[in-house]
Motif scaffolding. Structure first.
Motif, PDB file in Angstrom:
ATOM      1  N   ALA A  66       0.819  -1.214   0.000  1.00 32.30           N
ATOM      2  CA  ALA A  66       0.000   0.000   0.000  1.00 32.30           C
ATOM      3  C   ALA A  66       0.849   1.260   0.000  1.00 32.30           C
ATOM      4  N   TYR A  67       2.017   1.203   0.660  1.00 35.19           N
ATOM      5  CA  TYR A  67       2.871   2.389   0.780  1.00 35.19           C
ATOM      6  C   TYR A  67       4.222   2.205   0.100  1.00 35.19           C
ATOM      7  N   ARG A  68       4.299   1.249  -0.792  1.00 35.59           N
ATOM      8  CA  ARG A  68       5.486   1.040  -1.619  1.00 35.59           C
ATOM      9  C   ARG A  68       6.771   0.884  -0.799  1.00 35.59           C
ATOM     10  N   ASP A  69       6.669   0.149   0.303  1.00 35.75           N
ATOM     11  CA  ASP A  69       7.853  -0.255   1.057  1.00 35.75           C
ATOM     12  C   ASP A  69       8.661   0.917   1.595  1.00 35.75           C
ATOM     13  N   GLU A  70       7.987   1.999   1.975  1.00 38.98           N
ATOM     14  CA  GLU A  70       8.661   3.104   2.648  1.00 38.98           C
ATOM     15  C   GLU A  70       7.671   3.794   3.571  1.00 38.98           C
ATOM     16  N   GLU A  89      -0.582  -4.422  -6.235  1.00 39.91           N
ATOM     17  CA  GLU A  89      -0.976  -5.835  -6.222  1.00 39.91           C
ATOM     18  C   GLU A  89       0.233  -6.684  -5.883  1.00 39.91           C
ATOM     19  N   LEU A  90       0.073  -7.571  -4.905  1.00 38.98           N
ATOM     20  CA  LEU A  90       1.165  -8.426  -4.451  1.00 38.98           C
ATOM     21  C   LEU A  90       0.632  -9.836  -4.258  1.00 38.98           C
ATOM     22  N   ALA A 119      -7.549  -3.742   0.224  1.00 38.31           N
ATOM     23  CA  ALA A 119      -7.358  -2.587   1.106  1.00 38.31           C
ATOM     24  C   ALA A 119      -7.385  -1.289   0.312  1.00 38.31           C
ATOM     25  N   PHE A 120      -7.730  -0.203   1.021  1.00 40.85           N
ATOM     26  CA  PHE A 120      -7.839   1.127   0.433  1.00 40.85           C
ATOM     27  C   PHE A 120      -7.278   2.134   1.437  1.00 40.85           C
ATOM     28  N   THR A 149      -5.462  -1.912  -3.041  1.00 42.20           N
ATOM     29  CA  THR A 149      -4.312  -2.754  -2.724  1.00 42.20           C
ATOM     30  C   THR A 149      -4.816  -4.187  -2.613  1.00 42.20           C
ATOM     31  N   LEU A 150      -4.341  -5.055  -3.482  1.00 40.99           N
ATOM     32  CA  LEU A 150      -4.718  -6.469  -3.459  1.00 40.99           C
ATOM     33  C   LEU A 150      -3.508  -7.285  -3.024  1.00 40.99           C
ATOM     34  N   VAL A 151      -3.670  -8.033  -1.937  1.00 40.15           N
ATOM     35  CA  VAL A 151      -2.608  -8.926  -1.464  1.00 40.15           C
ATOM     36  C   VAL A 151      -3.201 -10.314  -1.293  1.00 40.15           C
TER      37      VAL A 151
END
Length: 502
Positions: free
Chosen positions: A203-207, A297-298, A311-312, A480-482
């Protein structure tokens, strides 16, 4: 097919709720143990850890900002046992590439040697001064919290000052690595924990808020003394610290804060036991870690059940819609097919009726909601037997489509959702330490904590139109799809995205 136990998942305070004991060993003696509840937590094992319910009022909250920038917040009480916590904006969200994992190590170093106390001295003095003490780390804060008799306030605050500056000698950092590695392994092998971390990461691009509260596995042996000290110097500044007390007179806690945390207490030359040698210093700006929600998407294939989360972006602590978003989360609710609490728990919620009850292959489904200082996450989760991930994901998507489209909620359902949301808050602050944590989060975020009656009134004011509006707002943010476990056939995020009606 034999049913498998469903994972228990929660995004409360942004982390998973799980419980698993471990040991923190210094030499051959175990001095502490940890549990991951609403955060990574390390509790002093020699002090009994007890749960207690405390009648709470927040009508007399006082906050003072000292000349140093440190904030002192108190709420009075006539009860004999007090609670005081030192909270620092030094959670994992502030880590960069060089310091990734430092917050996890700092939590472990809290019970190690300081410049004036050995681990044994820490144990003995904590036994005398406190009834319970632990150190926890969330995505935003590291917290040192204890329960004590008010007569021991000065001794306790002095210890907090000392514990905030642990020795970071190389052998101490090296000895902490196996403990950190054990927690990382447990997090990676716990499906619920792994999914929560994956949702934040994508969701937050790993940061920022996408940083894991656990040290990345590849960093466990690479986190250096220098990286920990540099991170400590950057984050442990007076403006990032709140000293919060329950059952302590405000003027007393302010006096102790001025005595033991003056402005120069945070200067680097006042902590020579953690100061970097001149050759190791690297000047640079302090990272503010503003988080930008992006979605994504992960897919993480693996053995076992199928798990899918949608998630949103939700609401931050300061967002005017935060109460409506929390009510929407309670409306969706959730339940598990097999629970230790027995049948019927949560079975009136929407996800229980429209997802769990629609297929005997669904093991659990729940709403996810977390509010941070500048952002929030809102979503839904489903766990199904292997081979049924695609069907379960479509059930989730259909329920979100019903909310995003013709929003229909009757009075009884709306009342239930409000009551559930209020009850969740009351459970959070019914203990001394829970109340102190609540006050600290708002103090550090710069938002005003509400008294229980005010909090309840905000939920009571939420209308059906408010829920329809925030549903459209939330579901219009990037998805966000996990998916983890058996992900065969799980649709793409384009297929699962809620369809908003014009």
């Amino acid at each position: 097919m034999k049913p498998q136990h469903a994972a228990r998942l929660s995004l409360a305070k942004g982390v998973t709720r799980a419980s698993s004991p471990s040991a923190s060993v210094l030499g051959s003696k175990s001095y502490s143990s940890w549990t991951a509840t609403s955060s990574l937590k390390q509790a002093h094992s020699s002090v009994p850890q007890t749960w207690e319910a405390t009648p709470q009022t927040l009508d007399n909250v006082q906050t003072t900002t000292l000349d140093s920038g440190l904030k002192v917040t108190t709420v009075s009480s006539e009860l004999p046992l007090a609670a005081v916590g030192l909270h620092v904006k030094a959670g994992a969200r502030f880590e960069t590439g060089e310091s990734r994992g430092a917050a996890h190590f700092l939590r472990h170093l809290a019970f190690s040697r300081t410049s004036s106390r050995s681990p044994l001295t820490v144990t003995r003095e904590m036994e005398v001064a406190t009834a319970a003490f632990d150190v926890s780390a969330s995505r935003e804060n590291i917290s040192y919290s204890g329960q004590l008799m008010p007569d021991y306030l000065e001794d306790y605050v002095w210890m907090l000052r000392d514990l905030m500056h642990p020795l970071a000698w190389e052998y101490i950092v090296r000895d902490a690595a196996p403990q950190v590695a054990a927690e990382v392994h447990e997090a990676e092998t716990n499906p619920a924990t792994a999914l929560v971390e994956a949702i934040h990461r994508e969701a937050y691009r790993d940061e920022g808020l996408g940083n894991s509260i656990y040290c990345p596995n590849y960093r466990v042996g690479a986190v250096t003394r220098e990286a920990i000290i540099r991170y400590h110097h950057e984050r442990y500044q007076a403006s990032n610290v709140a000293l919060v007390g329950y059952g302590i007179k405000h003027e007393q806690l302010v006096a102790q804060a001025n005595k033991y945390f003056p402005a120069d207490a945070f200067a680097e030359d006042k902590a020579p036991w953690t100061t970097l040698e001149a050759a190791d210093r690297k000047p640079g700006a302090v990272y503010t870690a503003a988080s930008s929600y992006t979605g994504g998407e992960l897919r993480l294939p693996g053995p076992g059940n199928s798990r899918v989360a949608l998630a949103f972006e939700g609401a931050s602590l300061a967002d005017p819609d935060v109460f409506a978003v929390r009510t929407l989360s309670s409306l969706l609710g959730g339940a598990a097919r097999f629970t230790r609490d027995g049948p019927g728990v949560g079975l009136r919620s929407r996800l229980a009726r429209n997802v769990l009850a629609k297929g005997d292959y669904v093991l659990a489904s729940s709403a996810l909601n977390a509010s941070y200082s500048d952002s929030g996450l809102f979503g839904v989760f489903v766990e199904a037997l292997p081979g049924h991930g695609a069907d379960a994901a479509r059930l989730l998507s259909a329920e979100l489509n019903s909310l995003a489209g013709s929003f229909s909620v009757d009075d009884a359902e709306l009342t239930r959702a409000k009551n559930q949301a209020k009850a969740s808050f009351f459970r959070e602050v019914e203990s001394r330490t829970g109340l102190v944590d609540y006050l600290a989060r708002h103090t550090l975020a710069g938002t005003a904590p509400l008294a229980p009656a005010q909090y309840a009134a905000r939920f009571d004011a939420v209308t059906r139109d408010d829920l329809a509006r925030v549903a459209r707002r939330v579901f219009s943010s990037p998805l966000t799809l996990v998916s983890t476990g058996d992900i065969h056939g799980v649709p793409t995020k384009e297929e699962l995205r809620p369809k908003l009606k014009a």
